[in-house]
Design an enzyme around this catalytic site. Structure first.
Site, short mmCIF file in Angstrom:
data_model
loop_
_atom_site.label_atom_id
_atom_site.label_comp_id
_atom_site.label_asym_id
_atom_site.label_seq_id
_atom_site.Cartn_x
_atom_site.Cartn_y
_atom_site.Cartn_z
N CYS A 2 4.51 -19.34 -9.33
CA CYS A 2 3.41 -19.04 -8.42
C CYS A 2 4.03 -18.68 -7.09
O CYS A 2 5.23 -18.78 -6.90
CB CYS A 2 2.53 -20.27 -8.22
SG CYS A 2 1.81 -20.89 -9.74
N ARG A 27 4.90 -12.89 -8.43
CA ARG A 27 5.18 -14.23 -8.96
C ARG A 27 3.98 -14.81 -9.69
O ARG A 27 4.09 -15.87 -10.33
CB ARG A 27 5.57 -15.17 -7.82
CG ARG A 27 6.80 -14.78 -7.05
CD ARG A 27 7.07 -15.77 -5.92
NE ARG A 27 7.31 -17.09 -6.45
CZ ARG A 27 8.50 -17.52 -6.90
NH1 ARG A 27 9.52 -16.69 -6.89
NH2 ARG A 27 8.66 -18.73 -7.37
N TRP A 75 0.09 -18.35 -11.06
CA TRP A 75 0.42 -17.96 -12.43
C TRP A 75 0.07 -19.20 -13.24
O TRP A 75 0.82 -20.19 -13.22
CB TRP A 75 1.89 -17.60 -12.55
CG TRP A 75 2.27 -17.29 -13.96
CD1 TRP A 75 2.81 -18.16 -14.88
CD2 TRP A 75 2.10 -16.06 -14.65
NE1 TRP A 75 3.00 -17.53 -16.07
CE2 TRP A 75 2.58 -16.23 -15.98
CE3 TRP A 75 1.62 -14.82 -14.29
CZ2 TRP A 75 2.58 -15.22 -16.92
CZ3 TRP A 75 1.60 -13.80 -15.24
CH2 TRP A 75 2.07 -14.00 -16.52
N ASN A 101 4.04 -24.82 -6.72
CA ASN A 101 4.67 -23.97 -7.72
C ASN A 101 5.58 -24.87 -8.54
O ASN A 101 6.43 -25.56 -8.00
CB ASN A 101 5.48 -22.85 -7.06
CG ASN A 101 6.26 -22.05 -8.10
OD1 ASN A 101 5.81 -21.90 -9.23
ND2 ASN A 101 7.44 -21.58 -7.73
N GLY A 102 5.38 -24.88 -9.86
CA GLY A 102 6.22 -25.71 -10.72
C GLY A 102 5.37 -26.41 -11.77
O GLY A 102 4.20 -26.06 -11.98
N GLU A 481 16.16 -7.03 -32.29
CA GLU A 481 15.79 -7.15 -30.88
C GLU A 481 16.79 -6.38 -30.01
O GLU A 481 16.41 -5.68 -29.08
CB GLU A 481 15.71 -8.62 -30.46
CG GLU A 481 15.40 -8.85 -29.00
CD GLU A 481 14.11 -8.16 -28.51
OE1 GLU A 481 13.32 -7.70 -29.36
OE2 GLU A 481 13.94 -8.06 -27.29
N LYS A 485 15.69 -3.33 -27.45
CA LYS A 485 16.03 -3.41 -26.01
C LYS A 485 16.75 -2.13 -25.60
O LYS A 485 16.44 -1.50 -24.60
CB LYS A 485 16.92 -4.61 -25.71
CG LYS A 485 16.24 -5.95 -25.65
CD LYS A 485 15.41 -6.21 -24.41
CE LYS A 485 14.02 -5.74 -24.49
NZ LYS A 485 13.14 -6.23 -25.51
N GLU A 488 14.44 1.24 -25.97
CA GLU A 488 13.23 1.37 -25.14
C GLU A 488 13.57 1.60 -23.67
O GLU A 488 12.76 2.16 -22.93
CB GLU A 488 12.30 0.17 -25.30
CG GLU A 488 12.76 -1.12 -24.67
CD GLU A 488 11.67 -2.20 -24.73
OE1 GLU A 488 10.48 -1.89 -24.57
OE2 GLU A 488 12.02 -3.36 -24.95
N HIS A 504 23.29 1.39 -49.02
CA HIS A 504 22.13 1.99 -49.71
C HIS A 504 21.59 3.20 -48.96
O HIS A 504 20.41 3.51 -49.03
CB HIS A 504 21.04 0.92 -49.89
CG HIS A 504 21.50 -0.22 -50.73
ND1 HIS A 504 21.71 -0.15 -52.08
CD2 HIS A 504 21.87 -1.48 -50.36
CE1 HIS A 504 22.14 -1.30 -52.54
NE2 HIS A 504 22.25 -2.13 -51.52
N LYS A 603 3.51 -2.51 -20.07
CA LYS A 603 3.89 -3.92 -20.26
C LYS A 603 3.01 -4.59 -21.31
O LYS A 603 3.45 -5.42 -22.06
CB LYS A 603 3.79 -4.68 -18.92
CG LYS A 603 4.26 -6.12 -19.00
CD LYS A 603 5.70 -6.24 -19.47
CE LYS A 603 6.14 -7.66 -19.67
NZ LYS A 603 7.44 -7.77 -20.36
C1 AGP Z 1 9.42 -5.47 -25.72
O1 AGP Z 1 10.50 -5.28 -24.83
C2 AGP Z 1 8.37 -4.39 -25.56
N1 AGP Z 1 7.95 -4.27 -24.22
C3 AGP Z 1 7.24 -4.51 -26.56
O2 AGP Z 1 7.80 -4.35 -27.83
C4 AGP Z 1 6.46 -5.85 -26.57
O3 AGP Z 1 7.27 -6.88 -27.07
C5 AGP Z 1 5.25 -5.67 -27.50
O4 AGP Z 1 4.43 -4.64 -26.98
C6 AGP Z 1 4.44 -6.96 -27.66
O5 AGP Z 1 3.88 -7.33 -26.43
P1 AGP Z 1 3.22 -8.80 -26.31
O6 AGP Z 1 4.31 -9.77 -26.54
O7 AGP Z 1 2.66 -8.85 -24.92
O8 AGP Z 1 2.15 -8.89 -27.36
#
Ligand code: AGP
Length: 608
Positions: A2, A27, A75, A101-102, A481, A485, A488, A504, A603
């Site tokens: 927060c 925050r 938050w 905050n915490g 993962e 990373k 993207e 394969h 996001k």
């Molecule tokens: C991950 O780096 C991406 N931004 C994306 O794959 C994300 O994980 C996915 O859209 C799921 O989002 P969420 O966890 O908010 O559901």
């Protein structure tokens, strides 16, 4: 996380507080509020929603007169985002106001004790407990009351406090959550972070744990928990405002990579009590846990990758069949579910459309839904039967890092709880796992120290067209993962393959100089993956390996090795992901891209 601000000086406080809060919205931004001392009383205004709602309510602060006050942008952790749960929080007589905050880890116990003494609570927050505790110990000396409360609280807190009968003072208290104090010609200020006060001063005091600051219009005095005065030196801030919001990092992504140790600590600590895993929010009795016949894990993107890790961990530890599915597939394939199926929906934002739709599909079929969610009060959190919140704090960068890591931690805790209830691990094994789990934050901090070395290695691949990730078992899960990373944020094509799949078809893609990242943390699969590395190297691949510290023999098969500290074999993804996150970050940085805002992405994907 927060945002906290406080001001005392000759100017009207509310506009200064609003200005400071605006610089701290990164925050937390689900509600905001202010409390200001005016003519012998404390007046407060707070509201759900972004800061602009509070700004409109108080007409830019003009309807809240007074020259000493505290403010907060929230938050949500304990209690959904509502007006009542917004900060500041009052004691019963509204003579003490607190912003926090915490996480107060023992707040339920303190709340029960206060209720038994007749204290009445209006919110669901841990913070309100602080206001009533101060009331209980206050006999005229704010400092004495504050230190007594500090001795009772467990957990993390950065506090701003004002006392009605001390209108010419504001107090700041710090333990494990950041808090700074600034002295300026306009007056004296407190804040969670530098951006809030940079406009007024570049000379700030960084408070240490268990320190208290008393601010008047002219002076700032610091004390320790024993009420002894402390001498502190100010720090001159050289950052500009935008850098300050990122805590001095170039991008939020790196800031959030470095916040992972604290995010994991905040997520696991409240769920480990007296050597046991306690997940009250699970809402399941031991009998119900014992009756789980199957688990579905449903999510998107990185949350899905966390689910793949969850499959290996839950099946390996608790011996419960687990099926992991992409939410966008799950929702249309008429899945076979029943009352004994537990469906876990993982989502950082809690608003991903496909994951929400999958949740509704599973609910309609009568399954119990557990959400693993980072945003308190989000749609998935509200519609799940139970929700396991990850305490990663706001995650600003589109590429998730700390939220993903706390999702792994949540899945480890669930697997340990389920295994212990179903008797597939002994109490001794559980004790050892808890110790290993609690070591992860420190081990991650150790790995973060290799960022320079990883940046040098990453700079060799800025012009790569394809980069492959391979691994077996849990090493395949983390390869997924690592690959996401990288692609993207760097826009380099990348794929993750189960290492055993190379022969394969995929291996036809390997040519001279093709970068391959191989993850080898699973002892029983180590030799198998070494064979796969040899297969790609004989075809010219350039191999980076991520492996356990005891495998120095890997060096004859690799062009770059990243060693990991020893941990439980189920927890290795939490360590392996660190070099992979740093690798992706530095490749994108080296390509001159906007790491926090990759093209075409958002996001939270709230549309199908
Ligand atoms: C991950 O780096 C991406 N931004 C994306 O794959 C994300 O994980 C996915 O859209 C799921 O989002 P969420 O966890 O908010 O559901």
């Amino acid at each position: 996380m927060c945002g906290i601000v406080g001001y005392i000086g000759e100017q009207q406080a509310a506009p200064v507080l609003l200005d400071g809060l605006a610089k701290l919205e990164y925050r937390g931004y689900d509600s905001a509020g202010m409390a200001v001392c005016d003519n012998g009383e404390i007046r407060m205004v707070k509201a759900t929603g972004r800061l602009k709602v509070l700004e409109a309510l108080t007409k830019g602060g003009s309807t809240l007169p007074g020259t000493a006050g505290i403010g907060h942008t929230r938050w949500a952790t304990h209690g959904s985002p509502t007006d009542t749960n917004a900060h500041p929080h009052f004691n019963g007589s509204a003579s003490i106001a607190v912003v926090h905050n915490g996480i107060i880890e023992n707040y339920q116990k303190l709340k029960r004790k206060l209720e038994s003494r007749g204290y009445h609570f209006v919110s669901e927050t841990d913070t309100e407990v602080i206001a009533h505790l101060l009331d209980r110990y206050y006999t005229g000396s704010p400092l004495e009351a504050i230190t007594k409360v500090m001795h009772r609280m467990e957990g993390s807190y950065a506090l701003g406090i004002i006392f009605q009968d001390h209108p010419d003072e504001i107090y700041a208290v710090r333990k494990d959550s950041p808090l700074i104090v600034g002295k300026s010609s306009a007056g004296n200020l407190i804040a969670s972070d530098v951006p809030a006060i940079l406009k007024y001063t570049r000379s700030v005091y960084f408070m240490e744990n268990e320190e208290i600051a008393k601010l008047t219009r002219d002076d700032i005095t610091f004390y320790n928990i024993d009420e002894e005065e402390l001498e502190k030196e100010p720090t001159e801030i050289s950052w500009d405002l935008s850098a300050a919001e990122k805590g001095g990092y170039d991008y939020f992504m790196m800031k959030e990579i470095y916040e992972q140790p604290k995010a994991i600590t905040d997520t696991i600590s409240p769920r480990i009590r007296d050597g046991k895993i306690v997940i009250e929010e699970l809402g399941m009795t031991d009998e119900e846990i014992a009756q789980i016949s199957k688990i579905y894990i449903v999510a998107c993107g990185s949350a899905y990758h966390a689910g793949v890790t969850g499959k290996y961990v839950l099946e390996g530890m608790a011996r419960i069949p687990v099926e992991v599915d992409l939410a966008s597939e799950f929702r249309y394939r008429n899945p076979i579910l029943d009352e004994q199926t537990l469906v876990i929906v993982i989502s950082q934002s809690g608003e991903t459309a496909d994951s929400l739709a999958a949740l509704r599909e599973a609910k309609a079929k009568g399954s119990r839904i557990l959400g693993i969610v980072n945003v308190v009060g989000s749609s998935i959190a509200r519609e799940a039967d139970n929700v396991f919140y990850t305490w990663a704090g706001p995650e600003i960068s589109v590429a998730t890092t700390k939220a993903y890591s706390t999702q792994l931690a949540a899945l480890y805790l669930l697997a340990m709880k389920f295994s212990n209830v179903r008797g597939t691990i002994t109490n001794e094994e559980l004790t050892s796992m808890i110790e290993q789990l609690q070591q992860l934050p420190r081990q991650i901090e150790f790995l973060l120290g290799s960022h320079d070395r990883i940046q040098k290695f990453a700079n060799r691949f800025l012009a790569a067209d394809h980069i492959f990730f391979i691994g077996r078992g849990l090493d395949y899960a983390i390869s997924l993962e690592g690959s996401l990373k990288l692609k993207e944020i760097s826009y380099i094509h990348s794929e993750a393959y189960a290492a055993g799949e190379l022969k394969h078809g995929t291996i036809s893609l390997i040519e001279d100089g093709t970068p391959v990242v191989a993850v080898l943390t699973q002892e029983e699969l180590y030799r198998k993956t070494i064979s796969n590395i040899q297969e790609v190297r004989t075809r010219g691949a350039f191999v980076m390996t991520v492996t356990n510290a005891n495998h120095t023999d890997v060096e004859k098969n690799a062009d770059f090795v990243m060693y990991l500290p020893e941990t439980n074999s189920y927890f290795t993804n939490s360590l392996a992901v660190i070099p992979l996150q740093l690798f992706a970050y530095y490749v994108a940085l080296g390509r001159g891209l906007d790491v926090d805002k990759p093209r075409n992405l958002a996001k939270s994907v709230t549309v199908e």
